[in-house]
Enzyme design. Structure first.
Site, mmCIF file in Angstrom:
data_model
loop_
_atom_site.group_PDB
_atom_site.id
_atom_site.type_symbol
_atom_site.label_atom_id
_atom_site.label_comp_id
_atom_site.label_asym_id
_atom_site.label_seq_id
_atom_site.Cartn_x
_atom_site.Cartn_y
_atom_site.Cartn_z
ATOM 1 C CB SER A 72 -0.871 -0.089 1.218
ATOM 2 O OG SER A 72 -0.132 -0.034 2.652
ATOM 3 C CG HIS A 127 -3.621 -0.880 -2.525
ATOM 4 N ND1 HIS A 127 -3.994 0.315 -2.693
ATOM 5 C CD2 HIS A 127 -3.381 -1.073 -1.320
ATOM 6 C CE1 HIS A 127 -4.074 1.185 -1.344
ATOM 7 N NE2 HIS A 127 -3.577 0.225 -0.375
ATOM 8 C CE LYS A 129 -7.755 1.107 0.278
ATOM 9 N NZ LYS A 129 -6.634 0.271 1.069
HETATM 10 C C1 PLP Z 1 -6.931 0.032 2.591
HETATM 11 C C2 PLP Z 1 -6.358 -1.137 2.833
HETATM 12 C C3 PLP Z 1 -7.095 -2.148 3.637
HETATM 13 C C4 PLP Z 1 -8.315 -1.783 4.340
HETATM 14 O O1 PLP Z 1 -9.466 -1.677 3.409
HETATM 15 P P1 PLP Z 1 -10.508 -0.946 3.674
HETATM 16 O O2 PLP Z 1 -11.801 -1.343 2.824
HETATM 17 O O3 PLP Z 1 -10.380 0.518 3.624
HETATM 18 O O4 PLP Z 1 -11.045 -1.020 5.525
HETATM 19 C C5 PLP Z 1 -6.546 -3.246 3.857
HETATM 20 N N1 PLP Z 1 -5.360 -3.641 3.314
HETATM 21 C C6 PLP Z 1 -4.733 -2.821 2.631
HETATM 22 C C7 PLP Z 1 -3.449 -3.304 2.053
HETATM 23 C C8 PLP Z 1 -5.166 -1.604 2.350
HETATM 24 O O5 PLP Z 1 -4.326 -0.765 1.712
#
Ligand code: PLP
Length: 392
Positions: free
Chosen positions: A186, A214, A244
């Site tokens: 991330s 991601h 995302k």
């Molecule tokens: C953003 C993210 C999460 C959390 O996901 P949300 O749906 O925003 O709670 C989990 N793992 C990674 C690698 C992330 O970047």
């Protein structure tokens, strides 16, 4: 109200002052989204280069319409846990669609990606077990590992020799074991060596959980990090988010039928929380349609990231996440402020989100960015980097 500070408020003030002194205090800014990439903050229009809405689907007319229809048909809230009466049909439909997309037998939707990771590891491991986790894995994978009460060993980022050594030293003491990693990382945008991870997992009878928050919609024509490799390197536990590239909100685990059934009974963040709202699930369903139909759209964020890196003198990226590492916190904050003055929104990322000494700008690209905006950002970032080097 008395103005006398209670010990609670005194404690909070002292903590905040300490964070402020070290440039580690974080502030929430009201940000109005204007379209898929433009936002307004303090009356200023900015192009957003730090959102994870990689395909601009949160503002796509078909996604919005699907979400609107779901509200009209099913209402705004789910009313209860899925184990009680919250199990609206859209959830089952999305689970089937995601399982097919990920090539697994089954899938479970959670309230968010964060909740999914608080659910998965603790449902599968206990105090006689072992977790091996990449040091750069997302905070919620670390939290899930802690909650499980298993022994936790961190291995150096993407370092398979270090992981093998730790497995060799610790695996035989544990009953069951899991390896936890991001697929696309991330904060660095690089990709885990999934074939090597699968091989070690097999060799040491260890279960691999890959968090591809991601990866879906952004790499390998939108199919995710597993498909960057040939043959595809599919972990038995494939976790991700709806929040995302899918432009909505929620999380999921794609896995075998037995594993999903176990989690439906055992995972506390599924059992004891209200099901995600119909509008969010309908939006994710429509977004998944678009991702499946438009692999070219999914290639676009990475194409723009490549264009940016070539122009800014940075190494070729593996995903639409590009770290511009500046070192100390002050420098990262100043760089972010300079970009803001130029109408570009790029957040400074500081410890403890990233290791000490690696404060950075984390730039993300969306299919909705224009090449002109990308080029403008590249020029501004190159200026900042040259100035940084001159100051060293
Ligand atoms: C953003 C993210 C999460 C959390 O996901 P949300 O749906 O925003 O709670 C989990 N793992 C990674 C690698 C992330 O970047």
């Amino acid at each position: 109200m008395t103005s006398k500070l209670t010990s609670l408020n005194r404690f909070a003030s002292r903590k905040l002052a300490g964070l402020e002194r070290r440039n580690l205090r974080r502030k929430l800014a009201q940000t109005q989204t204007l379209d898929a990439v433009a936002v307004e903050r303090d009356g200023q229009r900015l192009i957003n280069f730090c959102s994870n809405d990689y395909l601009g689907l949160s503002h796509h007319p078909e996604v919005i319409e699907a979400s609107r229809q779901a509200v009209l048909e099913h209402g705004t809230g789910s009313g209860a846990s899925r184990l009680v009466t919250g199990g609206h049909p859209l959830l089952f439909e999305l689970e089937q669609r995601l399982a097919a997309f990920k090539g697994t037998q089954d899938c479970i939707i959670f309230g968010s990606g964060y909740l999914a990771n608080l659910a998965i590891t603790p449902a599968l491991l206990g105090s006689t077990d072992l977790v091996l986790i990449d040091e750069y894995a997302h905070a919620c994978l670390h939290s899930g590992a802690q909650l499980s009460r298993a022994r936790v060993e961190m291995f150096r980022h993407n370092d398979m020799d270090d992981l093998a050594a730790k497995l060799e030293a610790t695996r035989s003491d544990a009953r069951n074991a899991m390896i936890l990693t991001d697929g696309v990382f991330s904060m660095d945008g690089d990709i885990a060596p999934l074939p090597a991870l699968l091989e070690l997992a097999e060799q040491y009878d260890t279960w691999l959980l890959v968090d591809d928050a991601h990866g879906i919609g952004t790499v390998a024509g939108g199919r995710g990090a597993a498909h960057v490799f040939t043959p595809a390197a599919k972990a038995p536990l494939q976790m991700g988010t709806l929040s995302k590239a899918l432009g909505s909100y929620g999380g999921y685990l794609a896995a075998s039928h037995q594993v999903c059934e176990l989690l439906r009974t055992r995972a506390r963040p599924l059992v004891f929380t209200t099901a995600p709202p119909p509008a969010a699930i309908a939006a994710a369903l429509k977004a998944l349609d678009l991702i499946e139909q438009q692999p070219d759209l999914c290639e676009r964020p990475l194409e723009l990231a490549r264009r940016f890196c070539a122009a800014a003198g940075l190494p070729d990226p593996a995903s639409p996440i590009v770290p511009v590492i500046l070192g100390d916190e002050t420098r990262a904050l100043e760089a972010s402020e300079r970009l803001r003055q130029a109408g570009l929104l790029v957040a400074a990322i500081r410890p403890p989100t990233v290791p000490k000494g690696t404060a950075r700008l984390r730039v993300t690209f969306s299919a909705a960015h224009s090449e002109t905006d990308v080029d403008r950002l590249a020029k501004a970032v190159q200026d900042i980097r040259l100035q940084c080097e001159a100051a060293h």
